[in-house]
Write an enzyme that holds these catalytic residues in place. Sequence first.
Site, mmCIF file in Angstrom:
data_model
loop_
_atom_site.group_PDB
_atom_site.id
_atom_site.type_symbol
_atom_site.label_atom_id
_atom_site.label_comp_id
_atom_site.label_asym_id
_atom_site.label_seq_id
_atom_site.Cartn_x
_atom_site.Cartn_y
_atom_site.Cartn_z
ATOM 1 N N LYS A 159 9.537 45.378 8.483
ATOM 2 C CA LYS A 159 10.475 44.842 8.134
ATOM 3 C C LYS A 159 10.846 44.768 6.719
ATOM 4 O O LYS A 159 9.850 44.576 5.716
ATOM 5 C CB LYS A 159 10.294 42.948 8.181
ATOM 6 C CG LYS A 159 10.117 42.715 9.807
ATOM 7 C CD LYS A 159 11.589 42.594 10.250
ATOM 8 C CE LYS A 159 11.483 41.910 11.781
ATOM 9 N NZ LYS A 159 12.794 41.924 12.358
ATOM 10 N N LYS A 261 18.141 41.916 23.218
ATOM 11 C CA LYS A 261 17.127 40.775 23.236
ATOM 12 C C LYS A 261 18.000 39.546 24.444
ATOM 13 O O LYS A 261 19.154 39.472 24.340
ATOM 14 C CB LYS A 261 17.272 40.124 21.889
ATOM 15 C CG LYS A 261 16.599 40.847 20.721
ATOM 16 C CD LYS A 261 16.711 40.174 19.438
ATOM 17 C CE LYS A 261 15.807 40.896 18.655
ATOM 18 N NZ LYS A 261 16.061 40.489 17.243
#
Length: 350
Positions: A159, A261
Amino acid sequence: MQIDVELFTVNKRFPLTISRGTTAKTTNLWVKISEDGIEGWGEASPFNVGNYPQSTQVIQESILQIIPNLQKKHPSQRQEIELMLNKAQIPSAAKAALDTALHDWMGKRAKLPLWQMWGLDRSNIKPVSVTIGINSPEGAKARVRDWLQFMDVKMLKVKLGNPDGIDADRKMLDAVREEAPTPDLYVDANGGWSLEDAQEMCFILADIGVKYVEQPLPRGQEQSLIELKKSSPLPIFVDESCFTSTDIPYLSECADGVNIKLMKSGGLTEAMRMIHTARACGLQVMFGCYSDSAIANTALAQLAPLADYLDLDSHLNLIDDPFRGASVEGGKILPNNLPGLGVQLSAFTA
Ligand SMILES: [Mg+2]
């Protein structure tokens, strides 16, 4: 059919920091439908991207509001139920929980795992990536060591989009590479970069062998993404910019792949549509998660043979996941041979 909703709180072993903030725990929803003596399970987890935050409360209220109408339906009436949920403008995470439960019910009714009902090939499943959140270089190294001890890591997702700027990003990424020289790396900036940052970072990332970059620019800046794509030596995936199949044709100009997702798509039905739409538009496909437990990640793992990249690791970072489903073997997440999702209560709760 009967519909029950239960809340459960899951705590992360390591709180996860991304460009937008830190999460240590979430309260998710466990949706159970039952009919003909068969129970189907689904899950909703809260997230905050797009037009409005889908909080636990928002999701719960929307499901409770639709239950009286849903109860009149049979779990096999998935098309009618989907239309009903769309008409009522039920948030996507709530739809995901219901649609997943309907699929689990169908698989159990047919006595087949979902991947088998779809005729998919488990040997075609790619490694699952595990996530290193934004951290100090030393903190990131410690997190890498922990993952390497926990499982056979083939791919790391790092990230970036650190609020302290791209120098901090570079230092953290170097630390991760030093600690884990072997696994493949890819980067998710969660929209934390400006166009200039992203243009610079894409060359730096390509130099050290990063496979691709996810959501370099914030949602809403898709026009700038077209410009970035022209200069970027790395494939670009969109996540926050892409919710459902209708977003995909437009995005094929700005990106090389989409992150699907369940909580964004509204379930497996739409996830399947997204896969086919992305392929028709020449895009690659990855699967991702929010703070999902083993229910939602096992559900999406049923479609894993259709994805190029898999990032279904949120449940692996929970200390108190009430559920267990897909197993992790040789760095891969593999749905099992049980009917439906193949999700059971974990030893933690049983
Ligand atoms: Mg992402």
